[in-house]
Structure formats: structure tokens, C-alpha cells
Design an enzyme around this catalytic site. Structure first.
Site, PDB file in Angstrom:
ATOM      1  N   CYS A 142       0.826  -1.217   0.000  1.00 52.53           N
ATOM      2  CA  CYS A 142       0.000   0.000   0.000  1.00 52.53           C
ATOM      3  C   CYS A 142       0.857   1.263   0.000  1.00 52.53           C
ATOM      4  O   CYS A 142       1.563   1.532  -0.956  1.00 52.53           O
ATOM      5  CB  CYS A 142      -0.982  -0.038   1.164  1.00 52.53           C
ATOM      6  SG  CYS A 142      -2.433   1.026   0.896  1.00 52.53           S
ATOM      7  N   LYS A 163     -11.863   8.239  -1.227  1.00 54.60           N
ATOM      8  CA  LYS A 163     -11.044   7.080  -0.904  1.00 54.60           C
ATOM      9  C   LYS A 163     -11.567   5.829  -1.608  1.00 54.60           C
ATOM     10  O   LYS A 163     -12.772   5.576  -1.634  1.00 54.60           O
ATOM     11  CB  LYS A 163     -11.060   6.857   0.616  1.00 54.60           C
ATOM     12  CG  LYS A 163     -10.165   5.740   1.103  1.00 54.60           C
ATOM     13  CD  LYS A 163     -10.254   5.659   2.632  1.00 54.60           C
ATOM     14  CE  LYS A 163      -9.312   4.643   3.204  1.00 54.60           C
ATOM     15  NZ  LYS A 163      -9.409   4.573   4.691  1.00 54.60           N
ATOM     16  N   SER A 192      -7.910   0.047   0.339  1.00 57.27           N
ATOM     17  CA  SER A 192      -8.243   1.151   1.227  1.00 57.27           C
ATOM     18  C   SER A 192      -7.184   2.233   1.042  1.00 57.27           C
ATOM     19  O   SER A 192      -6.183   2.276   1.739  1.00 57.27           O
ATOM     20  CB  SER A 192      -8.268   0.663   2.689  1.00 57.27           C
ATOM     21  OG  SER A 192      -8.553   1.719   3.571  1.00 57.27           O
ATOM     22  N   HIS A 235      -4.684  -4.931   0.161  1.00 49.41           N
ATOM     23  CA  HIS A 235      -4.430  -5.488   1.483  1.00 49.41           C
ATOM     24  C   HIS A 235      -4.935  -6.928   1.594  1.00 49.41           C
ATOM     25  O   HIS A 235      -5.931  -7.191   2.273  1.00 49.41           O
ATOM     26  CB  HIS A 235      -5.106  -4.634   2.552  1.00 49.41           C
ATOM     27  CG  HIS A 235      -4.461  -3.304   2.767  1.00 49.41           C
ATOM     28  ND1 HIS A 235      -3.301  -3.156   3.501  1.00 49.41           N
ATOM     29  CD2 HIS A 235      -4.811  -2.061   2.341  1.00 49.41           C
ATOM     30  CE1 HIS A 235      -2.961  -1.881   3.527  1.00 49.41           C
ATOM     31  NE2 HIS A 235      -3.856  -1.196   2.833  1.00 49.41           N
ATOM     32  N   GLU A 237      -3.841  -9.122   3.375  1.00 45.70           N
ATOM     33  CA  GLU A 237      -3.661  -9.580   4.752  1.00 45.70           C
ATOM     34  C   GLU A 237      -4.808  -9.157   5.678  1.00 45.70           C
ATOM     35  O   GLU A 237      -4.897  -9.643   6.822  1.00 45.70           O
ATOM     36  CB  GLU A 237      -2.338  -9.039   5.315  1.00 45.70           C
ATOM     37  CG  GLU A 237      -2.363  -7.606   5.806  1.00 45.70           C
ATOM     38  CD  GLU A 237      -2.342  -6.539   4.706  1.00 45.70           C
ATOM     39  OE1 GLU A 237      -2.369  -5.337   5.040  1.00 45.70           O
ATOM     40  OE2 GLU A 237      -2.305  -6.914   3.515  1.00 45.70           O
ATOM     41  N   ARG A 249     -14.253   4.422  11.667  1.00 46.81           N
ATOM     42  CA  ARG A 249     -13.281   5.443  12.075  1.00 46.81           C
ATOM     43  C   ARG A 249     -13.365   6.669  11.181  1.00 46.81           C
ATOM     44  O   ARG A 249     -13.416   7.807  11.652  1.00 46.81           O
ATOM     45  CB  ARG A 249     -11.883   4.847  12.035  1.00 46.81           C
ATOM     46  CG  ARG A 249     -10.752   5.809  12.410  1.00 46.81           C
ATOM     47  CD  ARG A 249      -9.432   5.287  11.872  1.00 46.81           C
ATOM     48  NE  ARG A 249      -9.430   5.268  10.404  1.00 46.81           N
ATOM     49  CZ  ARG A 249      -8.583   4.563   9.666  1.00 46.81           C
ATOM     50  NH1 ARG A 249      -7.691   3.772  10.253  1.00 46.81           N
ATOM     51  NH2 ARG A 249      -8.635   4.618   8.353  1.00 46.81           N
TER      52      ARG A 249
END
Length: 314
Positions: A142, A163, A192, A235, A237, A249
């Protein structure tokens, strides 16, 4: 695969409950083999969560791996206990005299900052250069992927207005590429991020091969031709709940935060998120360890052998 990690690392009990093969230091001392030496430079604020996620991805290969966690500075962390950092992390300055089979550099929540405004930019560039001489293969994730591409090749990212958040369908570009060996024709990956680098920019660099992409999310997987650099813009993971936690968040500070796409059942945030990428993530890390690390790493790790690998694989 047995991953050797410290006996008291919190990830040990978490992964053991998931039936993932982890080897404690106490057990590993009796193994008469030369394990792979892998460093993880963890730039994420919540380091414990990231540790579990990455160790889970490294857990499905017959190779034994000694994992060493690294941080870039000794600053206090708001999200990780000081005791944890002191017990389980080395400072980069304390390990830069060593050589490693593999290095993983995580992402960081620095999406909208110019690279040169990042407080540790000079230090991370030192890491990038050090890895070229002292690591067989490095995986950048990332933000770290975009930062390393900028440092090594001058490829600057563009920033989206909104985003990119969600789970997107991807496809490999070559049936003969070792890093994507065993991939399905289509596979899912969470993203993300705000930043992106266009396909044409990647293709302008002779040393880089684009290995997988998405029609919606763009280029996902890139590697240098000598296998010493691997770049992930997504991502694989992530836990099933990670995008949900990030969404909650972000929504606290921005009422216009968009729902992660293709993530919640029926795209309804009141429904549970659906994890659909773990098998791909596990295979990707296994292929990297096997074909980009184990198959080309020298038996003895020292600076002279690293230079030989670089010459032979270039």
C-alpha cells in the site's frame, strides 16, 4: 509452515486458536535446518493487529521462517504499548548491519501527505536503499509500495477525491508468472487508499512487470524483473472486519465517507461484512516466499552473497 516468533508475542495465542502452525522460540532451537530470515518493518499504528494479519499470511508453506519485527524510530506509540515495542521490536539502526532473505514493509496512514512531509521520509529511503543490498526480496504494501516506487523509479502517485475502499475483482496478466501461480482467473482483494499510479506509468519503467490488476481498482501487483521488489497496492492480509473498522473510524471525522463496495452482504452496512480474499492472500505470500525468496536466496546470508544474487538475477 512453522513461523518462529517470540514465546510471549500476543499473536502466538491468537493464531494458535485459528489452528495456524506457529513455532515458539523454545521449540525452534531443536530444529537442524537453515530457516528463512524475514524482517517485517511495521509502519502501522496498531502494530499488534498488523502482526497477526501478516503472520497469518506467512503460515502456509513448509519453510521455517524466523520473523523479526522492526520499527523505524523509538518514538512513543499512541496505539501500541511501549512494553510491547521494547520486547518484540528492533530499531532499524540496530539491524541494518544484517542480511535477510525477505523483508515486508507495511502500509502507513499517510495517504494525503506529500512524501517529503513525512517525518521519517529520509529514514524510510535509507531502508529502501539498504534492502537493495541486504535483502533477497522485499514486499512493499500500500503506502510503502507507492513510496518505494517514487524513491526507486520516480513514479509519483495521483490522489483520488474519494477514498477507494472495498473489495474488488482482479485478474492475473500471465499464466506463467510464478508469483501468481495457482491464482484463479478472478480473485478478490480489499483496497483502502486514496493514491494510485496509472498503468501507463508502470509500463514506462522497463524494470517493472505488472502482474495483476482490477478494472475498478487499477494495478494491484507489480514486481521488478529480478524479483527483488514486489509491490502490492491492496491489502490481502486484512481481517474480515478491518474495512468495517476503518469505515467507522473515517465516518467519525467525515460524514461523506463512502461505504466500502462489494463488502457487506447485499452492500448493506447493517449486514455482516463478507471475507472473500484470504485464500488468495495466503497463496500470494506462499508464492513470494518460495519463488522470490527461497529459490534464489544464498544458503549463507552475508553482504558478498547478496551482491552475487543481485548480479545473477538482474
Amino acid at each position: 509452515m512453522p513461523i518462529k516468533i517470540p514465546d510471549q508475542l500476543p499473536a502466538l495465542s491468537v493464531l494458535d486458536k485459528e489452528n495456524i502452525f506457529i513455532m515458539s522460540e523454545h521449540r525452534a532451537v531443536n530444529q537442524e535446518i537453515r530457516p528463512m530470515q524475514v524482517a517485517i518493518l511495521n509502519l502501522m499504528p496498531n502494530k499488534i493487529e498488523t502482526e497477526v494479519q501478516i503472520l497469518r499470511m506467512l503460515s502456509n508453506t513448509p519453510l521455517q521462517i524466523n520473523v523479526e519485527f522492526v520499527r523505524i524510530h523509538a518514538n512513543e506509540s499512541k496505539n501500541t504499548p511501549t512494553e510491547h515495542l521494547e520486547n518484540f521490536y528492533c530499531l532499524f539502526d540496530d539491524i541494518k548491519h544484517k542480511q535477510y532473505d525477505g523483508l515486508i514493509v507495511t502500509g502507513a496512514p499517510l495517504a494525503l501527505l506529500d512524501y517529503h512531509e513525512v517525518s521519517f521520509w529520509d529514514k524510510i529511503c535509507e531502508v529502501f536503499d539498504w534492502a537493495e543490498e541486504n535483502v533477497t526480496s522485499t514486499m512493499f504494501s500500500c503506502w510503502a509500495a507507492h513510496a518505494a516506487l517514487y524513491h526507486h523509479y520516480g513514479l509519483n502517485r495521483h490522489l483520488r477525491q474519494q477514498k477507494l475502499s472495498g473489495v474488488y475483482k482482479h485478474y492475473p496478466l500471465s499464466s506463467k508468472e510464478q508469483l501468481t501461480r495457482g491464482f484463479d482467473e478472478y480473485f478478490n482483494v480489499p483496497h483502502s487508499r486514496y493514491g494510485y499510479i496509472s498503468l501507463s506509468d508502470y509500463q514506462s519503467v522497463e524494470n517493472l512487470n505488472v502482474l495483476a490488476q482490477s478494472d475498478e481498482a487499477g494495478v494491484y501487483l507489480v514486481a521488478s524483473k529480478n524479483k527483488r521488489q514486489v509491490y502490492l497496492t491492496g491489502h490481502p492480509e486484512y481481517d474480515t472486519s478491518t474495512l468495517h473498522e476503518e469505515y467507522l473510524r473515517d465516518r467519525k471525522t467525515n460524514d461523506n465517507t463512502q461505504l466500502p463496495l462489494n463488502y457487506y452482504y447485499q452492500d448493506n452496512e447493517n449486514n455482516k461484512p463478507v471475507g472473500s480474499w484470504r485464500s488468495h492472500g495466503s497463496l500470494l505470500f506462499t508464492n513470494w516466499l518460495n519463488y522470490y525468496v527461497y529459490q534464489i536466496t544464498p544458503y549463507r546470508l552475508d553482504a558478498s552473497n547478496m551482491k552475487t544474487v543481485q548480479t545473477d538475477e538482474s
